[in-house]
Design a protein around this motif. Structure first.
Motif, PDB file in Angstrom:
ATOM      1  N   LEU A  47       0.834  -1.205   0.000  1.00 15.55           N
ATOM      2  CA  LEU A  47       0.000   0.000   0.000  1.00 15.55           C
ATOM      3  C   LEU A  47       0.872   1.260   0.000  1.00 15.55           C
ATOM      4  N   THR A  49       3.766   1.339  -1.256  1.00 19.01           N
ATOM      5  CA  THR A  49       4.357   1.327  -2.598  1.00 19.01           C
ATOM      6  C   THR A  49       3.481   2.054  -3.606  1.00 19.01           C
ATOM      7  N   CYS A  50       2.182   1.860  -3.524  1.00 23.11           N
ATOM      8  CA  CYS A  50       1.255   2.557  -4.433  1.00 23.11           C
ATOM      9  C   CYS A  50       1.380   4.072  -4.264  1.00 23.11           C
ATOM     10  N   TYR A  53       4.802   5.166  -5.760  1.00 22.45           N
ATOM     11  CA  TYR A  53       4.851   5.179  -7.229  1.00 22.45           C
ATOM     12  C   TYR A  53       4.192   6.433  -7.798  1.00 22.45           C
ATOM     13  N   ILE A  54       3.008   6.711  -7.343  1.00 22.20           N
ATOM     14  CA  ILE A  54       2.256   7.854  -7.882  1.00 22.20           C
ATOM     15  C   ILE A  54       3.005   9.163  -7.631  1.00 22.20           C
ATOM     16  N   LEU A  75       7.821  -2.049 -10.395  1.00 25.56           N
ATOM     17  CA  LEU A  75       7.258  -3.214  -9.701  1.00 25.56           C
ATOM     18  C   LEU A  75       8.321  -4.260  -9.397  1.00 25.56           C
ATOM     19  N   TYR A  78      10.383  -2.848  -6.479  1.00 26.39           N
ATOM     20  CA  TYR A  78       9.642  -2.939  -5.224  1.00 26.39           C
ATOM     21  C   TYR A  78       9.421  -4.380  -4.781  1.00 26.39           C
TER      22      TYR A  78
END
Length: 146
Positions: A47, A49-50, A53-54, A75, A78
């Motif tokens: 979570l 990581t999301c 990334y953004i 990905l 990570y």
């Protein structure tokens, strides 16, 4: 890339990382009451990581266009750092039992260093070379002008 741009990226990366770690830690705390420690850590890390990334793609490294290659690299990076994060967390807890928060921050520190290096110089790396010479086209010969 100039030094001031690298400093700006580092400041933005740390800010983004703080937001991602906050997401990770809150989710870890909540999920650890319901799931095994390793599963809770894995989900909370993903979570975070999301969020990373953004914010890192669009704000830290200012990449405005979608790239499936870039997403794949992110990905993959990570996935590797997830393993490092979970193993570090579990190892610290094995050595220092019940040091839940300390283990979390050590694991986060390890994955943060690995993620910055990987994102800056692999995932979101600019395709611009530092060499000022133009690239040779197929069949061209390079000549040195004195």
């Amino acid at each position: 890339m100039n030094k001031s741009n690298s400093v700006k990226q580092l400041i933005r990366f740390i800010t983004t990382g703080t937001l991602a770690v906050t997401t990770d830690s809150i989710c870890y705390y909540l999920l650890s009451a319901l799931l095994s420690i390793s599963l809770a850590k894995s989900i909370s890390f993903l979570l975070g990581t999301c969020v990373a990334y953004i914010f890192n793609k669009f704000w830290t490294f200012e990449k405005k266009h979608f790239s499936s290659k870039e997403l794949f690299k992110f990905l993959l990076l990570y996935s590797l750092t997830l393993g490092a994060n979970v193993i570090t967390n579990k190892s610290v807890l094995f050595i220092l039992e019940e040091q839940f928060i300390f283990a979390f921050f050590i694991a986060t520190g390890v994955s943060t260093v690995l993620n910055f290096i990987g994102q800056k110089w692999w995932v979101f790396r600019s395709d611009v070379t530092n060499d000022s010479r133009p690239m040779l086209q197929r069949g061209e010969k390079y000549t040195i002008n004195s």
